[in-house]
Scaffold this motif. Sequence first.
Motif, PDB file in Angstrom:
ATOM      1  N   CYS A 164       0.822  -1.210   0.000  1.00 11.64           N
ATOM      2  CA  CYS A 164       0.000   0.000   0.000  1.00 11.64           C
ATOM      3  C   CYS A 164       0.862   1.270   0.000  1.00 11.64           C
ATOM      4  O   CYS A 164       1.725   1.451   0.839  1.00 11.64           O
ATOM      5  CB  CYS A 164      -0.902  -0.029   1.235  1.00 11.64           C
ATOM      6  SG  CYS A 164      -1.748   1.526   1.543  1.00 11.64           S
ATOM      7  N   ARG A 165       0.636   2.143  -0.968  1.00 16.20           N
ATOM      8  CA  ARG A 165       1.447   3.379  -1.092  1.00 16.20           C
ATOM      9  C   ARG A 165       1.356   4.237   0.167  1.00 16.20           C
ATOM     10  O   ARG A 165       2.323   4.857   0.579  1.00 16.20           O
ATOM     11  CB  ARG A 165       0.956   4.240  -2.255  1.00 16.20           C
ATOM     12  CG  ARG A 165       0.854   3.524  -3.557  1.00 16.20           C
ATOM     13  CD  ARG A 165       2.088   3.698  -4.375  1.00 16.20           C
ATOM     14  NE  ARG A 165       1.942   2.938  -5.612  1.00 16.20           N
ATOM     15  CZ  ARG A 165       2.920   2.293  -6.211  1.00 16.20           C
ATOM     16  NH1 ARG A 165       4.136   2.332  -5.717  1.00 16.20           N
ATOM     17  NH2 ARG A 165       2.710   1.626  -7.315  1.00 16.20           N
ATOM     18  N   ARG A 166       0.164   4.314   0.716  1.00 17.37           N
ATOM     19  CA  ARG A 166      -0.032   5.165   1.892  1.00 17.37           C
ATOM     20  C   ARG A 166       0.772   4.612   3.068  1.00 17.37           C
ATOM     21  O   ARG A 166       1.375   5.360   3.823  1.00 17.37           O
ATOM     22  CB  ARG A 166      -1.516   5.235   2.242  1.00 17.37           C
ATOM     23  CG  ARG A 166      -1.899   6.388   3.151  1.00 17.37           C
ATOM     24  CD  ARG A 166      -3.412   6.448   3.334  1.00 17.37           C
ATOM     25  NE  ARG A 166      -4.101   6.385   2.059  1.00 17.37           N
ATOM     26  CZ  ARG A 166      -4.414   7.453   1.320  1.00 17.37           C
ATOM     27  NH1 ARG A 166      -4.131   8.653   1.745  1.00 17.37           N
ATOM     28  NH2 ARG A 166      -5.021   7.313   0.170  1.00 17.37           N
TER      29      ARG A 166
ATOM     30  N   PRO B 218      -3.919  -1.573   5.151  1.00 22.19           N
ATOM     31  CA  PRO B 218      -3.816  -1.003   3.808  1.00 22.19           C
ATOM     32  C   PRO B 218      -4.977  -0.029   3.581  1.00 22.19           C
ATOM     33  O   PRO B 218      -6.061  -0.227   4.138  1.00 22.19           O
ATOM     34  CB  PRO B 218      -3.941  -2.224   2.895  1.00 22.19           C
ATOM     35  CG  PRO B 218      -3.585  -3.392   3.745  1.00 22.19           C
ATOM     36  CD  PRO B 218      -4.005  -3.042   5.137  1.00 22.19           C
ATOM     37  N   CYS B 219      -4.742   1.011   2.790  1.00 25.09           N
ATOM     38  CA  CYS B 219      -5.679   2.134   2.792  1.00 25.09           C
ATOM     39  C   CYS B 219      -6.937   1.945   1.950  1.00 25.09           C
ATOM     40  O   CYS B 219      -7.950   2.579   2.184  1.00 25.09           O
ATOM     41  CB  CYS B 219      -4.962   3.397   2.344  1.00 25.09           C
ATOM     42  SG  CYS B 219      -4.599   3.452   0.575  1.00 25.09           S
ATOM     43  N   GLY B 220      -6.844   1.113   0.927  1.00 24.16           N
ATOM     44  CA  GLY B 220      -8.020   0.953   0.065  1.00 24.16           C
ATOM     45  C   GLY B 220      -8.191   2.100  -0.917  1.00 24.16           C
ATOM     46  O   GLY B 220      -9.173   2.164  -1.641  1.00 24.16           O
ATOM     47  N   ASN B 221      -7.244   3.040  -0.945  1.00 23.49           N
ATOM     48  CA  ASN B 221      -7.371   4.178  -1.845  1.00 23.49           C
ATOM     49  C   ASN B 221      -6.046   4.498  -2.537  1.00 23.49           C
ATOM     50  O   ASN B 221      -5.632   5.652  -2.611  1.00 23.49           O
ATOM     51  CB  ASN B 221      -7.910   5.386  -1.070  1.00 23.49           C
ATOM     52  CG  ASN B 221      -8.388   6.494  -1.994  1.00 23.49           C
ATOM     53  OD1 ASN B 221      -8.724   6.249  -3.155  1.00 23.49           O
ATOM     54  ND2 ASN B 221      -8.405   7.717  -1.489  1.00 23.49           N
ATOM     55  N   CYS B 222      -5.366   3.450  -3.011  1.00 24.63           N
ATOM     56  CA  CYS B 222      -4.166   3.663  -3.833  1.00 24.63           C
ATOM     57  C   CYS B 222      -4.151   2.569  -4.896  1.00 24.63           C
ATOM     58  O   CYS B 222      -4.928   1.619  -4.803  1.00 24.63           O
ATOM     59  CB  CYS B 222      -2.898   3.610  -2.972  1.00 24.63           C
ATOM     60  SG  CYS B 222      -2.451   1.972  -2.387  1.00 24.63           S
TER      61      CYS B 222
ATOM     62  N   CYS C  86      -3.686  -1.020  -3.492  1.00 22.11           N
ATOM     63  CA  CYS C  86      -4.865  -1.557  -2.804  1.00 22.11           C
ATOM     64  C   CYS C  86      -5.984  -1.866  -3.799  1.00 22.11           C
ATOM     65  O   CYS C  86      -6.687  -2.860  -3.665  1.00 22.11           O
ATOM     66  CB  CYS C  86      -5.382  -0.574  -1.763  1.00 22.11           C
ATOM     67  SG  CYS C  86      -4.332  -0.446  -0.309  1.00 22.11           S
TER      68      CYS C  86
HETATM   69 ZN    ZN Z   1      -3.297   1.653  -0.173  1.00 23.70          ZN
END
Ligand code: ZN
Length: 525
Positions: free
Chosen positions: A379-381, A395-399, A402
């Motif tokens: 995950c990038r975040r 994991p953020c779910g917004n990258c 993800c």
């Molecule tokens: Zn992510």
Amino acid sequence: MQTPALEIHDDPLSQRLAQVFGYRNFRDGQREVIERVCGGQDCLVIMPTGGGKSLCYQLPALLMDGITIVVSPLISLMKDQVDSLLQTGVAAAYLNSSLPRERSAEVLKQLRHGELKLLYVSPERLLSSDFIERMQSLPLAMFAIDEAHCISQWGHDFRPEYAALGQLKQLFPYVPMMALTATADQATRQSICERLGIDPFRLLSSFDRPNIRYTVAEKLNAANQLRHFLTQQNGTNGIIYCSSRRRVDEVADRLCLQGFNAKAYHAGMTQEDRGAVQDSFLKDQIDIVVATVAFGMGINKSNVRFVVHYDIPKSIEAYYQETGRAGRDGLDAEAFMLFDPADIGRVRHLIEQAEPGPQQQVEFHKLNTMAAFAEAQTCRRQVLLHYFDESALEPCGNCDICLDPPKRYNGTEDAQKVLSCIFRLGQRFGINHLIEVLRGSKSAPIVDRGHDKLTTWGIGKDKSHEYWLSVIRQLIHLGLASQDVTRGSSITLNPSARPILKGEVVLMLAEPRIQLTTTKRKVSQ
Ligand code: ZN
Ligand code: ADP
């Protein structure tokens, strides 16, 4: 509706907040810092851009006796801040080289007569001998050092004139000092405190920008990829960062031909032209600004919907700052980066041209961490926040990772190979050396140290250099191992590696993406 006025404004701090600034609540961390500094403590305030740092010294300046001196590197920011303080009825002024002589004399008079609560000064002015003398006869409330990372060569914006600010604490040991920055990596933090000579109360607020979606795409056909991305943005506002002026002009021209409402911005243009571009962007008359990093410092536009990196940024801090200009209004925003692994080699080559020394090592390290981010399989975040020493467990779910996860496999055994090899090497060697040992290299640095006799020598010879590089980077991103810059980038083990080494847990790793293996790259140590 309840009456928040009664329940919120019942203590003196909140009352002042409401009276002077018109805010109902403190943001995360503001109250704590304000209480500390009013109690005479030095503070280090680390908040992301837009987090509300200014209030941390502006409010105490009103509560404390005497005058607060604010050191700020940017003339335009000084003026903006002072203007808005004056509008709210706070006695503030600034001194810098842009001020006409008469105006400067007026400010000094106000200062002598105790008519100011806040004075913004450039570092070189502050440290001039006549000004230091002046300050010695003033009742000083505190020093606020804005953009404090400028004092550190680890920061993304080292300024020699900041280096001398270390004198302040010696000259005025009893005046509390507040250092503020949006750059938060451990090395920068440490060097700010060392250079300013303070052991402060530290406030680290979260760097997460949940509304920004991070995407990194391999650069294949950049022109088409950019066009495709922009078409999806439906004419919203955004910034495209390029690494050179030439590239800026080229991309801006192309976008205009393609019918986008875009303008170029870089330091090679006249001040007027740049001002005009900035102005029309702020007024929503231009959709897209194609720019070098010269664009953006101090731009306060809340509805920037996307930031594109057409070329790889110099460092994670720079990437975070630049992408952070998107979505200040809290609405969904995009951070889109085109990544060409070959760019890494190119930038590395540029750094190699510079004078060897500690600064060069810093640049290498920054580039390597930036490359690792771009190549991340996690995950990038998480990688970003981890870089700022903030742990994001989920994991953020917004990258992109993800949303479109790379394939995963049971990597426990390979992770064990790497981790035990790090251990056998005494946690004293860098990535390249580690991989050479794993792959059974007979090169001089290995044989000379007898590392070909280690039990872990050659246990990974069935896999490529790039494969191990990817595994090691994942282990670092996952926090199982670290890269210690203070010791020649050696790889060290973290306590969380233990259960893996003991075989107590299964570790899923991401398959390296094909593009990682097409070009042979060398990792600088
Ligand atoms: Zn992510
Ligand atoms: P930074 O210097 O950290 O980038 P600023 O000090 O410029 O951020 O603050 C960003 C914005 O947040 C400003 O518009 C400021 O007025 C606003 N702000 C700061 N503190 C508060 C608060 N407690 N409540 C509401 N808005 C705030």
